[in-house]
Write an enzyme that holds these catalytic residues in place. Structure first.
Site, PDB file in Angstrom:
ATOM      1  N   ARG A 191      -4.579 -31.483  67.242  1.00 59.92           N
ATOM      2  CA  ARG A 191      -3.520 -31.851  68.186  1.00 59.92           C
ATOM      3  C   ARG A 191      -4.068 -32.030  69.594  1.00 59.92           C
ATOM      4  NH1 ARG A 191       1.202 -27.949  65.917  1.00 59.92           N
ATOM      5  NH2 ARG A 191       1.599 -29.151  64.034  1.00 59.92           N
ATOM      6  N   GLU A 199      -5.214 -34.889  58.320  1.00 58.78           N
ATOM      7  CA  GLU A 199      -4.210 -35.021  57.259  1.00 58.78           C
ATOM      8  C   GLU A 199      -4.865 -35.072  55.879  1.00 58.78           C
ATOM      9  OE1 GLU A 199      -1.143 -34.488  57.443  1.00 58.78           O
ATOM     10  OE2 GLU A 199      -0.926 -34.488  59.607  1.00 58.78           O
TER      11      GLU A 199
END
Ligand code: SF4
Length: 363
Positions: free
Chosen positions: A34, A46
């Site tokens: 992030r 991911e």
């Protein structure tokens, strides 16, 4: 059961977005990917997070990004380097496809992901979920996501008692995932949904008293939060007995590269094969034949070094590790790549988890 489920109305959606967004701004975790939030780090994280917990992924992500800070660095890397950094995460096909995709991005797309969902989905290893995550989080394009955590959250919010993995269940949940997305900052909402599923709407004992959207949740209103989503049938566990053989020759040991299509494709390993015989003399013959069949090498089997137990998908494997001495090569050309490696150099090779345990035992 799907026919009885109606997607929420606008007032519900507005309230949901407001509450969840505010909760995420206050409680969202500071995760390594992030901090960059660009398409490359969203994509790598991911893919790593598929089948793997956040806590386990953080260290892998940081090491990976240190070695390959850009898609260009990843595309230029050798597959072995990529697999070595993936070692222990499992599902190695993900790493090979990641590498393949990096090369395609550099060769055909100027090193960038397209903003078009279908174009992103055509890349190796990228499904609707990963494509939606990249586009929404990195580019703020309103694309929905649906993975284990969000499936659970949506199923409970809707009070859906059917099978979330059936065609009807998937259709309903993708529609819900799309309906909840705002046009502004959809990536923030997708991340908030995943985080809510991971941290609050847990599969067992959801923490509803801490949930920012408890007043909107049909499962809680009906007292069904512990019963839905319906749990999947447990796979039947199969017991498997295998041998791994540490063959020594002039201070080196033999490694073989695992072929495409099988378990651990692209990784290196000690020669390994199923073991049936119980009796020592039959077992000795089985070891000689097994190594010769796999590598074309004749050996003299030695002692049992250790027995390792581990699980792979639905298989519970008992792995007997044997020592052996090299005798000679045969003339047959073998389909597998083999290499004689000094024990001190084993650290440079990507190995299966048990291969690494054996390497540590003999180093
Ligand atoms: Fe999940 Fe409970 Fe929140 Fe409903 S109220 S979404 S079941 S944590």
């Amino acid at each position: 059961m799907t026919s009885t489920i109606i997607l929420p109305e606008d007032a519900w959606l507005r309230s949901f977005r407001r509450r969840l967004g505010a909760w995420f701004d206050r409680h969202g975790k500071d995760l390594p990917w992030r901090r960059r939030n660009d398409a490359y780090s969203v994509w790598i994280s991911e893919v790593m997070l598929q089948q793997t917990q956040v806590a386990a992924v953080c260290g892998y992500f940081e090491r990976f990004l240190q070695a390959f800070p850009t898609v260009d660095d990843l595309a230029r890397a050798k597959e072995e380097q990529v697999l070595r950094l993936w070692e222990g995460l499992g599902y190695y096909r993900r790493a090979r496809q990641l590498h393949q995709t990096a090369k395609i991005l550099i060769e055909k797309h100027g090193g960038e992901f397209s903003r078009d969902l279908d174009a992103v989905r055509r890349l190796p290893g990228i499904g609707r979920y990963t494509a939606g995550a990249i586009l929404s989080i990195a580019y703020d394009i309103a694309q929905p996501i649906l993975e284990a955590n969000t499936i659970r959250v949506h199923t409970r919010l809707l009070g859906y008692e059917g099978d979330p993995h059936s065609a009807a269940g998937q259709k309903l949940l993708w529609s819900m995932a799309e309906a909840v997305l705002p046009q502004k900052r959809p990536g923030r909402l997708n991340q908030a949904l995943m985080e809510l599923g991971r941290e609050v709407c847990k599969s067992r004992n959801p923490l509803c008293e801490r949930c920012p959207v408890v007043s909107l949740c049909l499962a809680v209103q009906r007292g069904l939060q512990d019963r839905i989503p319906r749990s999947k049938a447990k796979p039947i566990i199969e017991e498997v007995h295998e041998a791994a053989v540490v063959i020594r020759r002039n201070g080196r040991v033999l490694l073989m590269k695992r072929g495409d299509g099988g378990r651990w494709a692209g990784l290196w390993d000690f020669p390994r094969f199923p073991l049936d015989a119980e009796h020592p003399s039959a077992r000795r013959k089985e070891l000689i034949d097994g190594v010769r069949r796999l590598t074309g090498i004749k050996i003299i089997p030695g002692d049992l070094l250790k027995t390792l137990r581990h699980g792979v998908t639905r298989f519970r494997i008992t792995l007997d590790c044997f020592a052996a001495e090299y005798v000679s090569d045969t003339d047959n050309e073998m389909p597998v790549e083999t290499r004689w490696v000094r024990a001190s150099k084993l650290d440079e090779y990507p190995l299966s988890t048990t291969g690494r345990r054996i390497a540590q035992m003999i180093s």
